[in-house]
Scaffold this motif. Structure first.
Motif, PDB file in Angstrom:
ATOM      1  N   ARG A  64       0.826  -1.225   0.000  1.00 36.01           N
ATOM      2  CA  ARG A  64       0.000   0.000   0.000  1.00 36.01           C
ATOM      3  C   ARG A  64       0.848   1.258   0.000  1.00 36.01           C
ATOM      4  N   ARG A  65       2.119   1.122  -0.271  1.00 40.25           N
ATOM      5  CA  ARG A  65       3.013   2.272  -0.242  1.00 40.25           C
ATOM      6  C   ARG A  65       3.477   2.637  -1.650  1.00 40.25           C
ATOM      7  N   THR A  66       3.560   3.941  -1.885  1.00 41.20           N
ATOM      8  CA  THR A  66       4.021   4.446  -3.172  1.00 41.20           C
ATOM      9  C   THR A  66       5.366   5.121  -2.957  1.00 41.20           C
ATOM     10  N   TRP A  67       6.355   4.670  -3.728  1.00 39.60           N
ATOM     11  CA  TRP A  67       7.712   5.196  -3.621  1.00 39.60           C
ATOM     12  C   TRP A  67       8.047   5.984  -4.878  1.00 39.60           C
ATOM     13  N   LEU A  68       8.714   7.098  -4.685  1.00 40.67           N
ATOM     14  CA  LEU A  68       9.158   7.942  -5.795  1.00 40.67           C
ATOM     15  C   LEU A  68      10.679   7.878  -5.858  1.00 40.67           C
ATOM     16  N   ALA A  69      11.205   7.884  -7.060  1.00 35.37           N
ATOM     17  CA  ALA A  69      12.659   7.863  -7.232  1.00 35.37           C
ATOM     18  C   ALA A  69      13.025   8.689  -8.454  1.00 35.37           C
ATOM     19  N   LEU A  70      14.205   9.244  -8.414  1.00 33.10           N
ATOM     20  CA  LEU A  70      14.744   9.980  -9.553  1.00 33.10           C
ATOM     21  C   LEU A  70      15.477   8.975 -10.429  1.00 33.10           C
ATOM     22  N   THR A  71      15.218   8.988 -11.717  1.00 30.54           N
ATOM     23  CA  THR A  71      15.910   8.090 -12.638  1.00 30.54           C
ATOM     24  C   THR A  71      17.316   8.632 -12.926  1.00 30.54           C
ATOM     25  N   ALA A  72      18.127   7.830 -13.566  1.00 32.58           N
ATOM     26  CA  ALA A  72      19.464   8.291 -13.958  1.00 32.58           C
ATOM     27  C   ALA A  72      19.345   9.501 -14.880  1.00 32.58           C
ATOM     28  N   GLN A  73      18.388   9.462 -15.781  1.00 31.04           N
ATOM     29  CA  GLN A  73      18.151  10.592 -16.686  1.00 31.04           C
ATOM     30  C   GLN A  73      17.707  11.821 -15.893  1.00 31.04           C
ATOM     31  N   GLY A  74      16.888  11.620 -14.876  1.00 24.44           N
ATOM     32  CA  GLY A  74      16.442  12.718 -14.035  1.00 24.44           C
ATOM     33  C   GLY A  74      17.584  13.325 -13.239  1.00 24.44           C
ATOM     34  N   ARG A  75      18.470  12.476 -12.735  1.00 28.74           N
ATOM     35  CA  ARG A  75      19.635  12.973 -11.998  1.00 28.74           C
ATOM     36  C   ARG A  75      20.528  13.818 -12.908  1.00 28.74           C
ATOM     37  N   GLN A  76      20.713  13.356 -14.121  1.00 28.40           N
ATOM     38  CA  GLN A  76      21.540  14.087 -15.081  1.00 28.40           C
ATOM     39  C   GLN A  76      20.875  15.427 -15.436  1.00 28.40           C
ATOM     40  N   ALA A  77      19.576  15.414 -15.661  1.00 26.40           N
ATOM     41  CA  ALA A  77      18.864  16.652 -15.996  1.00 26.40           C
ATOM     42  C   ALA A  77      18.918  17.635 -14.835  1.00 26.40           C
ATOM     43  N   LEU A  78      18.752  17.139 -13.611  1.00 29.48           N
ATOM     44  CA  LEU A  78      18.816  18.013 -12.440  1.00 29.48           C
ATOM     45  C   LEU A  78      20.209  18.621 -12.310  1.00 29.48           C
ATOM     46  N   ALA A  79      21.234  17.820 -12.485  1.00 32.01           N
ATOM     47  CA  ALA A  79      22.611  18.327 -12.389  1.00 32.01           C
ATOM     48  C   ALA A  79      22.856  19.414 -13.432  1.00 32.01           C
ATOM     49  N   GLY A  80      22.363  19.215 -14.641  1.00 28.21           N
ATOM     50  CA  GLY A  80      22.519  20.217 -15.695  1.00 28.21           C
ATOM     51  C   GLY A  80      21.746  21.487 -15.387  1.00 28.21           C
ATOM     52  N   HIS A  81      20.556  21.335 -14.843  1.00 29.33           N
ATOM     53  CA  HIS A  81      19.725  22.492 -14.499  1.00 29.33           C
ATOM     54  C   HIS A  81      20.379  23.293 -13.371  1.00 29.33           C
ATOM     55  N   VAL A  82      20.847  22.603 -12.352  1.00 27.78           N
ATOM     56  CA  VAL A  82      21.506  23.280 -11.229  1.00 27.78           C
ATOM     57  C   VAL A  82      22.773  23.984 -11.711  1.00 27.78           C
ATOM     58  N   ALA A  83      23.521  23.344 -12.589  1.00 21.06           N
ATOM     59  CA  ALA A  83      24.734  23.973 -13.138  1.00 21.06           C
ATOM     60  C   ALA A  83      24.381  25.257 -13.891  1.00 21.06           C
ATOM     61  N   GLU A  84      23.285  25.227 -14.641  1.00 19.42           N
ATOM     62  CA  GLU A  84      22.863  26.421 -15.376  1.00 19.42           C
ATOM     63  C   GLU A  84      22.398  27.518 -14.419  1.00 19.42           C
ATOM     64  N   LEU A  85      21.672  27.152 -13.381  1.00 18.83           N
ATOM     65  CA  LEU A  85      21.258  28.141 -12.389  1.00 18.83           C
ATOM     66  C   LEU A  85      22.478  28.773 -11.721  1.00 18.83           C
ATOM     67  N   ARG A  86      23.466  27.953 -11.410  1.00 23.49           N
ATOM     68  CA  ARG A  86      24.700  28.484 -10.811  1.00 23.49           C
ATOM     69  C   ARG A  86      25.395  29.453 -11.768  1.00 23.49           C
ATOM     70  N   ARG A  87      25.425  29.089 -13.045  1.00 24.45           N
ATOM     71  CA  ARG A  87      26.059  29.946 -14.045  1.00 24.45           C
ATOM     72  C   ARG A  87      25.341  31.295 -14.106  1.00 24.45           C
ATOM     73  N   ILE A  88      24.023  31.268 -14.073  1.00 22.20           N
ATOM     74  CA  ILE A  88      23.232  32.489 -14.123  1.00 22.20           C
ATOM     75  C   ILE A  88      23.510  33.351 -12.885  1.00 22.20           C
ATOM     76  N   VAL A  89      23.528  32.730 -11.729  1.00 24.00           N
ATOM     77  CA  VAL A  89      23.773  33.465 -10.488  1.00 24.00           C
ATOM     78  C   VAL A  89      25.186  34.051 -10.484  1.00 24.00           C
ATOM     79  N   GLU A  90      26.159  33.265 -10.921  1.00 24.17           N
ATOM     80  CA  GLU A  90      27.539  33.772 -10.959  1.00 24.17           C
ATOM     81  C   GLU A  90      27.653  34.967 -11.884  1.00 24.17           C
ATOM     82  N   ARG A  91      26.973  34.921 -13.005  1.00 27.20           N
ATOM     83  CA  ARG A  91      26.984  36.049 -13.934  1.00 27.20           C
ATOM     84  C   ARG A  91      26.392  37.284 -13.269  1.00 27.20           C
ATOM     85  N   ALA A  92      25.322  37.115 -12.512  1.00 25.20           N
ATOM     86  CA  ALA A  92      24.704  38.226 -11.802  1.00 25.20           C
ATOM     87  C   ALA A  92      25.640  38.781 -10.736  1.00 25.20           C
TER      88      ALA A  92
END
Length: 96
Positions: A64-92
């Motif tokens: 009766r339990r539902t588990w959520l997990a990040l896929t390998a593709q999701g982990r890669q996309a998150l890492a890329g998104h965070v890297a882009e956010l960092r780049r934007i902040v550093e530019r600012a």
């Protein structure tokens, strides 16, 4: 190396929080994520459905339990998104 890239799927605040929470664990129970975000079941379900459609998250039901997990593709996309956010902040910050 992760390529910095803004990801519209991840960028929505709740989805970014979901991905960040799931990145720290192998899997997390649905109610734990729901309570951490302080949203309803339906709101969390809608966001998880978007992540699942992008193949960024998986849903596993055990008894009766539902588990959520990040896929390998999701982990890669998150890492890329965070890297882009960092780049934007550093530019600012460099423009100070």
């Amino acid at each position: 190396m992760t390529r910095a890239a803004f990801d519209e799927v991840i960028h929505a605040p709740n989805r970014l929080q979901i991905c960040s929470m799931l990145a720290a664990v192998d899997a997390m129970e649905f109610p734990v994520v729901r309570e951490a975000l302080d949203v309803s079941d339906s709101v969390l379900s809608k966001h998880v459905t978007v992540l699942q459609a992008a193949q960024y998250a998986s849903i596993t039901k055990v008894r009766r339990r539902t588990w959520l997990a990040l896929t390998a593709q999701g982990r890669q996309a998150l890492a890329g998104h965070v890297a882009e956010l960092r780049r934007i902040v550093e530019r600012a910050e460099d423009g100070r």
